[in-house]
Design a protein around this motif. Structure first.
Motif, short mmCIF file in Angstrom:
data_model
loop_
_atom_site.label_atom_id
_atom_site.label_comp_id
_atom_site.label_asym_id
_atom_site.label_seq_id
_atom_site.Cartn_x
_atom_site.Cartn_y
_atom_site.Cartn_z
N LYS A 1 1.91 7.46 -6.18
CA LYS A 1 0.88 8.46 -6.41
C LYS A 1 1.42 9.88 -6.26
CE LYS A 1 -3.37 9.26 -4.08
NZ LYS A 1 -4.41 8.71 -3.20
N GLY B 1 6.42 12.43 -13.20
CA GLY B 1 5.95 11.42 -12.25
C GLY B 1 4.44 11.37 -12.12
N TYR B 2 3.73 12.23 -12.85
CA TYR B 2 2.28 12.33 -12.67
C TYR B 2 1.56 11.55 -13.75
CZ TYR B 2 -2.26 14.46 -11.84
OH TYR B 2 -3.60 14.66 -11.56
N LYS B 3 0.86 10.51 -13.32
CA LYS B 3 0.17 9.65 -14.29
C LYS B 3 -1.34 9.78 -14.11
CE LYS B 3 3.95 7.11 -12.62
NZ LYS B 3 4.16 7.39 -11.18
N LYS C 1 2.25 1.97 -3.39
CA LYS C 1 1.25 2.58 -4.28
C LYS C 1 1.06 4.05 -3.94
CE LYS C 1 -1.44 -1.57 -5.07
NZ LYS C 1 -2.52 -2.32 -4.44
N ASP D 1 -7.85 5.78 -8.83
CA ASP D 1 -6.66 5.88 -7.99
C ASP D 1 -6.07 4.48 -7.75
OD1 ASP D 1 -4.77 6.22 -6.06
OD2 ASP D 1 -6.04 7.34 -4.67
N PRO D 2 -4.90 4.20 -8.34
CA PRO D 2 -4.34 2.85 -8.18
C PRO D 2 -4.07 2.49 -6.71
CG PRO D 2 -2.84 4.28 -9.42
CD PRO D 2 -4.08 5.06 -9.18
N ALA D 3 -3.87 3.50 -5.87
CA ALA D 3 -3.57 3.22 -4.47
C ALA D 3 -4.81 2.76 -3.70
CB ALA D 3 -2.97 4.45 -3.79
N GLU D 4 -5.99 2.80 -4.33
CA GLU D 4 -7.19 2.30 -3.66
C GLU D 4 -7.31 0.78 -3.79
OE1 GLU D 4 -9.10 3.75 -1.60
OE2 GLU D 4 -8.38 5.79 -1.90
N GLU D 5 -6.55 0.19 -4.71
CA GLU D 5 -6.65 -1.26 -4.90
C GLU D 5 -6.19 -1.99 -3.65
OE1 GLU D 5 -4.21 -2.93 -7.98
OE2 GLU D 5 -5.12 -4.92 -7.76
N GLY D 6 -7.08 -2.73 -3.05
CA GLY D 6 -6.72 -3.53 -1.89
C GLY D 6 -6.47 -2.73 -0.62
N LYS D 7 -6.75 -1.45 -0.62
CA LYS D 7 -6.52 -0.64 0.59
C LYS D 7 -7.41 -1.13 1.72
CE LYS D 7 -8.19 3.53 1.46
NZ LYS D 7 -8.55 4.94 1.22
N LYS E 1 -3.04 17.53 -2.54
CA LYS E 1 -2.66 16.57 -3.57
C LYS E 1 -1.24 16.89 -4.02
CE LYS E 1 -4.04 14.75 -8.06
NZ LYS E 1 -4.96 14.85 -9.19
N GLN F 1 0.82 -1.20 0.00
CA GLN F 1 0.00 0.00 0.00
C GLN F 1 0.86 1.26 0.00
OE1 GLN F 1 -3.22 -0.77 -0.16
NE2 GLN F 1 -3.46 1.38 -0.74
N VAL G 1 3.18 13.20 -6.89
CA VAL G 1 3.45 13.83 -8.19
C VAL G 1 4.94 13.80 -8.53
CG1 VAL G 1 3.32 16.03 -9.45
CG2 VAL G 1 1.38 15.27 -8.06
N ASP G 2 5.80 13.95 -7.52
CA ASP G 2 7.24 14.01 -7.79
C ASP G 2 7.94 12.65 -7.78
OD1 ASP G 2 7.15 16.72 -8.13
OD2 ASP G 2 7.66 17.21 -6.06
N VAL G 3 7.20 11.59 -7.56
CA VAL G 3 7.81 10.26 -7.62
C VAL G 3 7.53 9.65 -8.98
CG1 VAL G 3 7.77 7.92 -6.66
CG2 VAL G 3 7.67 9.91 -5.13
N ILE G 4 8.61 9.35 -9.70
CA ILE G 4 8.45 8.81 -11.05
C ILE G 4 8.21 7.31 -10.98
CG2 ILE G 4 9.69 8.34 -13.22
CD1 ILE G 4 10.39 11.53 -11.52
N ILE H 1 -3.01 19.43 -12.16
CA ILE H 1 -3.01 18.42 -11.10
C ILE H 1 -4.34 18.45 -10.33
CG2 ILE H 1 -1.94 17.75 -8.91
CD1 ILE H 1 0.73 18.78 -10.11
N ARG I 1 -7.60 11.72 -10.00
CA ARG I 1 -8.43 11.88 -8.81
C ARG I 1 -8.22 13.31 -8.35
NH1 ARG I 1 -8.49 8.11 -3.40
NH2 ARG I 1 -10.12 9.27 -2.34
#
Lengths: 169, 590
Positions: free
Chosen positions: A74, B199-201, A70, B321-327, B144, A67, A76-79, B165, B170
């Motif tokens: 997320k 780094g922003y996807k 992930k 938000d990929p970080a929501e997977e399995g949170k 954010k 987690q 912004v500055d982490v590639i 951004i 999200r």
């Protein structure tokens, strides 16, 4: 340092980050929010001056760590954030160990250095500084053997890792 | 030179025409215009003077609040009602810190706002200068993303990136820390549409393999249920949600912030799920064999006891938000992408399921366990809300504060339209309801003729009541229902049910006369004391069209919200009516 839970294991993360102010704080906050301590942290420039590489060793519950990764990705500055635990990497740490010793103890210490491929980088009548590189276990072992002498100071870098072969870490 | 002029670069054009460089402040305002900003909510102060000075020569509307927290909630309400980015402009130090509650509220509910926080001059940073505060440092955990600008020439890029951004992926709050020498200094950089954020996807379509897996899982389901959250509204996926529900013939439940994403009057709707959701929604969740979340994050007030939630059912999770997977829950299929685009991928792969019996069962539950409230006794908040719903025929923008009235609005105002229901969900910020109504009213006033109905408790309203000035000055068509039960009702309800009725600091003794308060601001006000008067007075308030109107509703003091599931308890622990005797203290935090 983290208080280790029995069910936790050490994880070695590699992050590629943009060189922007505050990036380290943002990363540290992701860990601290979940109650994680970092065992070690190395920040280094990369071939591209716009980015830095961070190697982080952290102990903890693997599910929470997934987690955390992930949530790091997320930012912004982490590639990129990757857990390299168990992958085919070379891992190195460096430690400096200052030992107080009498001239007659030197031979034994130098034998130890020889065995561990460590070098002495400072020597006086009463002390020496030993530099050792290697993986965590090797440095732990050297330190353990030196403990029977009088270790007066000890400092260690974090772990730096790199994938073997042509793959980029 | 002509080449540059043809590029419609107004910054450069003005520089050439006036023969001197633009200030950072002027460039910021030009950048805002390029981002489509028509309104700024804010409050001035020493460090912000260059920006406020430049505002005088700009055609951006400045809405002066009475407190920076109010301005931030206004921008948030504006953003939620319109889908556009809300903008806040404040000064350094206390001006900036007063926005933090609003920033955190926006983060918790994925609301796009940009906060321009002025700062002391760069040489003074870190030296405890007057009204200096490490605004970026203090807000890292609540934004954010944020920027501290050190060079005026970075402004065009940073403002561009900040808006990008805030509104994409999200959405969320973005803060720009603006030292005074940056806004007062010269900016010679030209505008650029380039964004430098490696780094922003931004997820768009989901992995086709995951979509196919979800389609296959849906095909096997006999009792499917859709759970629709705020994400569906943010991505404008209402049409696709409806199409999916009808195509599958699957019932739909919504989260608090998902209300309006799917019409609640639709036969497949089972209303709101959660701690105070409908009994029929919970019955359906307990029995379903597949639950598909579209833009919801399995909030603890939805799932209750995690191990018991939808035990044995298949879980499909759609989230940008990929970080929501399995949170919270491990899904059988995770579709990472924009809800609208993902549903468009999924729709061609699914067909009608054999769910007639299941839908019938759910509709039976709806009849058997309807939402009700006691008709005897004093004035009930539920009665006020139902009357507003009926008199407006559901065509109103509704904002709520936090607490009992919030839950009752969610239950009794059947939201049929996305962006119609505005409420602080994740943060549960008291004081949000009224300023967010001001923001919504300013954002949509020119397009929609619906009244803006703000419901606020006597506690929450007093946290931001000073914005009555703001509402009055702009003559906003807001109907402010102050639901006064002389208590912090939700806390009192917990103390009543779980703490042996030991009421601690919940009495609102000392409340003002809210009618007189409104009149002091030259705002029209009414009072309702008896249920019998509700319809007549509310109709009068709705008909009033010369600005805001306040309706002081003196309600039953000790009414409790039902249904209720104690925090951290499984859904089976739902109470539909007041329990007999003392209950265990809840295990969940809130």
């Amino acid at each position: 340092m983290a208080t280790f839970d029995r069910n936790t294991s050490a994880h070695c993360l590699s992050l590629l980050v943009a060189n922007r102010p505050g990036v380290l704080v943002r990363i540290a906050l992701v860990f601290s929010r979940r109650g994680y301590n970092l065992d070690s942290l190395v920040v280094s420039p990369t071939l591209n001056p716009d980015f830095s590489r961070m190697n982080i060793v952290a102990h903890g519950n693997p599910e929470i760590l997934v987690q955390i990764i992930k949530q790091l990705e997320k930012l912004v500055d982490v590639i990129q954030a990757k857990d390299h635990t168990g992958s085919n990497t070379v891992e190195k740490e460096l430690a400096l160990i200052k030992v107080r010793c009498k001239p007659e103890q030197r031979t034994e210490i130098l034998q130890l250095c020889d065995h561990f491929k460590a070098v002495t980088i400072d020597m006086t009548d009463t002390s020496m500084i030993i530099q050792i590189t290697g993986n965590t276990d090797k440095i732990d072992a050297m330190k353990h053997l030196l403990d029977k002498f009088e270790v007066v100071e000890y400092i260690r870098t974090g772990k730096v890792i790199m994938l073997r072969g042509e793959d980029i870490t | 030179m002509l080449y540059f002029l043809q590029k419609n670069d107004s910054n450069l054009l003005r520089t050439l025409m006036t023969n001197h460089a633009l200030s950072g402040a002027q460039v910021i305002l030009d950048c805002l215009k390029r981002e489509g900003v028509d309104t700024i909510f804010g409050y001035p102060g020493g460090s912000a003077i260059p920006l406020f000075d430049a505002l005088l020569d700009s055609n951006i509307k400045m809405v002066l609040s009475r407190h920076e927290q109010g301005a931030t909630h206004m921008a948030d309400g504006y953003a939620r009602a319109t889908g556009k980015v809300g903008v806040v402009l404040v000064t350094s130090g206390p001006g900036a810190t007063n926005t933090f509650t609003g920033i955190y509220t926006a983060l918790m509910d994925s609301s796009p706002i940009v906060v321009l926080a002025a700062q002391t001059t760069t040489p003074n940073l870190g030296k405890d200068a007057f009204q200096e505060c490490d605004t970026s440092g203090m807000t890292f955990a609540a934004v954010k993303h944020s920027f501290l600008v050190k060079n005026p020439n970075d402004l065009p890029r940073i403002v561009k990136e900040a808006f990008h951004i805030a509104r994409s992926g999200r959405p969320g709050p973005v803060l720009i820390d603006l030292p005074k020498d940056v806004t007062a200094g010269n900016c010679t950089a030209s505008f650029s549409d380039e964004i430098d954020l490696p780094g922003y996807k931004i997820p768009t379509y989901a992995d086709p393999a995951a979509v196919e897996k979800a389609a296959a899982l849906l095909k096997k389901a006999t009792k499917p249920l859709l759970l629709v959250g705020h994400g569906a509204i943010i991505s404008n996926a209402s049409r696709q949600v409806k199409e999916l529900a009808e195509k599958l013939n699957a019932p739909v439940v919504e989260t608090l912030l998902g209300l309006g994403a799917f019409p609640e009057t639709h036969p497949l709707s089972l209303g709101m799920l959660g701690m105070h959701g409908t009994a029929y929604a919970h019955k359906a969740v307990l029995e379903c064999d597949l639950i598909m979340s579209i833009g919801s994050r399995w909030d603890d007030r939805i799932v209750g006891k995690i191990e018991e939630f939808c035990k044995g059912a298949t879980i499909i999770h759609v989230d940008i938000d990929p970080a929501e997977e399995g949170k919270i829950l491990q899904p059988d299929a995770f579709l990472c992408g924009d809800a609208k685009l993902v549903l468009e991928q999924l729709l061609p792969l699914v067909s009608r399921l054999d769910t007639d019996d299941w839908v019938k069962t759910c509709q039976t539950y709806k009849k058997r366990y309807p939402l009700t409230y006691p008709k005897q006794g004093g004035l009930r908040m539920q009665h006020i809300i139902s009357t507003v719903y009926e008199l407006t025929k559901g065509k109103a923008i509704v904002t709520t504060d936090v607490g009992q009235h919030q839950m009752w609005v969610a239950q009794f105002f059947k939201a049929d339209y996305p962006r119609q229901f505005i409420s602080s969900g994740g943060a549960g910020t008291m004081g949000f309801g009224f300023p967010s109504a001001i923001g919504a009213a300013i954002g949509i006033s020119s397009e929609l003729k619906w009244p803006i109905c703000c419901f606020a408790g006597d506690g929450g309203f007093q946290m931001t009541e000073f914005e009555l000035s703001t509402a009055a000055i702009h003559k906003l068509p807001i109907k402010i229902f102050v639901m006064d039960n002389k208590y912090l009702g939700m806390v009192r309800q917990w103390q009543d049910m779980f703490y042996g009725k030991r009421y601690s600091s919940v009495s609102m003794e000392g409340n003002p006369d809210f009618v007189k308060l409104a009149e002091a601001y030259d705002i029209k006000a009414f009072r309702i004391k008896r249920s019998a008067d509700a319809e007549r007075v509310i109709q009068k308030a709705l008909d009033y069209n010369e600005g805001p109107v306040l309706i002081h509703c003196e309600c039953e003091e000790e009414d409790n919200v039902f249904p209720m599931i104690p925090a951290g308890a499984p859904l089976t622990a739902m109470m539909t009516e007041p329990p007999k005797g003392q209950l265990e203290k809840p295990t969940g935090s809130t």
